[in-house]
Write an enzyme that holds these catalytic residues in place. Sequence first.
Site, short mmCIF file in Angstrom:
data_model
loop_
_atom_site.label_atom_id
_atom_site.label_comp_id
_atom_site.label_asym_id
_atom_site.label_seq_id
_atom_site.Cartn_x
_atom_site.Cartn_y
_atom_site.Cartn_z
N ARG A 21 -10.36 16.46 5.96
CA ARG A 21 -10.65 16.47 4.48
C ARG A 21 -11.60 17.22 5.13
O ARG A 21 -12.95 16.80 6.01
CB ARG A 21 -11.22 15.90 3.57
CG ARG A 21 -9.27 14.96 3.06
CD ARG A 21 -9.87 13.66 1.73
NE ARG A 21 -9.17 12.59 2.38
CZ ARG A 21 -8.69 11.41 2.27
NH1 ARG A 21 -10.56 10.87 1.84
NH2 ARG A 21 -8.19 11.41 2.14
N ARG B 35 -2.47 -1.91 -3.07
CA ARG B 35 -3.38 -0.87 -3.27
C ARG B 35 -3.83 -0.09 -4.25
O ARG B 35 -2.63 0.60 -4.53
CB ARG B 35 -3.80 -0.74 -2.06
CG ARG B 35 -4.81 0.69 -1.29
CD ARG B 35 -5.20 0.59 0.04
NE ARG B 35 -5.59 1.52 0.05
CZ ARG B 35 -6.92 1.54 1.13
NH1 ARG B 35 -5.93 1.97 2.07
NH2 ARG B 35 -7.87 2.70 0.88
N GLU C 49 -8.95 -5.05 5.28
CA GLU C 49 -8.74 -4.87 4.10
C GLU C 49 -7.43 -5.23 3.73
O GLU C 49 -7.60 -5.75 2.75
CB GLU C 49 -8.63 -2.84 3.89
CG GLU C 49 -9.43 -1.64 3.72
CD GLU C 49 -8.86 -0.66 4.25
OE1 GLU C 49 -8.60 -0.01 5.28
OE2 GLU C 49 -9.68 -0.18 3.01
N ASN D 42 0.55 -1.33 0.09
CA ASN D 42 -0.12 0.09 0.42
C ASN D 42 0.80 0.98 -0.24
O ASN D 42 1.15 2.12 0.88
CB ASN D 42 -0.45 0.18 1.48
CG ASN D 42 -1.95 1.01 1.59
OD1 ASN D 42 -1.64 1.81 0.70
ND2 ASN D 42 -2.97 1.13 2.32
N HIS E 281 -12.57 3.44 -0.89
CA HIS E 281 -12.90 2.72 0.55
C HIS E 281 -13.85 1.03 0.40
O HIS E 281 -14.37 0.65 0.97
CB HIS E 281 -13.93 3.07 1.74
CG HIS E 281 -12.85 4.34 2.81
ND1 HIS E 281 -13.69 5.52 2.96
CD2 HIS E 281 -11.67 4.76 3.13
CE1 HIS E 281 -12.70 6.66 3.42
NE2 HIS E 281 -11.46 5.52 3.16
#
Length: 396
Positions: free
Chosen positions: A239, A89, A382, A9, A178
């Site tokens: 964010r 990923r 994940e 990742n 996601h």
Amino acid sequence: MPKPILLLNCGSSSIKYQMIDADTEGVMAVGLVQKVGDPTPGTIDHEVDGEEFHDSTYFPSHTEAIAAVVKMFNTHGPDITEAVAVGHRTVHGGTEFNSTTIIDRAVINKLVELSGLAPLHNPPGIAGIRAAREILPHVPHVAVFDTAFFAELPAAAYTYAIDTELAKKYQIRRYGFHGTSHQYVSGQAAQFLGKDISELKQIVCHLGNGASLSAIDGGHPIETTMGLTPLQGLVMGTRCGDVDPGLHAYLGREMGLDVAEVDTILNKRSGMLGLCGKTDMRDVEAQMLAGDEATQLAAEVYIHRLVGYIGNYIAHLGGIDCITFTAGIGENAAWVRKMVVEKLGYFGAVLDEEVNATRSKQPRRISTPDSQVEVLVIPTNEELAMVRETIRTIGA
Ligand code: AMP
């Protein structure tokens, strides 16, 4: 014989990795490289069987960082040459990639073309893919896309009300992110409840530093909060989530900023950080308990946005069977779950306050037996979902 899968990742300045045995689904190694591309020395942390190993050196680019990962495996094990595949990923698959894909030169070229859609995320991912393919050339490399699960969103959900030609030319639509987590957690929720996923109307709240919600009807996503980029939707660590799109132009005009500068403000200096100076919900909770008014308001804005989307999604789903909290905040911040579920009484959701307040790493039900809605906490994984996807894709 173990069937090890290496997972990478790659972020802009870090690489997270794991090696997982696809047969037992046990973690064989886990590690983190930090300060990739930094002029100062970076660090690499590698853990095998509970034993930790550390190193520090310069990582001018992802190539050196991946080489350092390989060196860690060579020195401390497990044997990286036994990896049967590498799963990468990959944040943005655009309209091109609707599912996990075996990487070849053409796929890399397409990913490069898509970089404009995810300028912060895709370029480091591509750098990682290139470096890993050079070092491990004999095994299949696959890209697992954050966007793939949401490829089947209904057109009414993914279409922005802008000029159709413009949207087509620049691939402007809601993609959602996601996806690996939303898919995994909704599957686990069905399993936990002993129900077939096709029978369930679910909302998954993935609340981490980045955060998104999904509405999943019978296993199919029908709505999600993120959009063209991961900036849309909920209030996040840094964010802003939803704002009036006119804000971009207004800030640009008033402050004399270019688009990249406005983008940075909204991505990196907004959300909880912008509202109360903290991104970590543990710090937010501490400041709230200390009576800080700005932090109290920040928490209220965070919950307000979440509850609004949940109500919206219950309407789109035409009912609700199960709401699941996951990721760093969803799994750990009992006060966030409490503030949300208390607002959902109208829909028949009743929180078991004692269970909610009890810390656990296990999947659990936090609603009372007479609650009309099942409210669950399910840890996301994940990496495990990526391993399953990788194995499915290479047909091993
Ligand atoms: P993630 O992006 O899923 O790794 O989530 C990271 C975020 O989870 C952190 O920024 C914290 O806000 C939150 N978090 C992690 N542990 C806790 C905790 N024990 N209590 C509250 N929030 C937590």
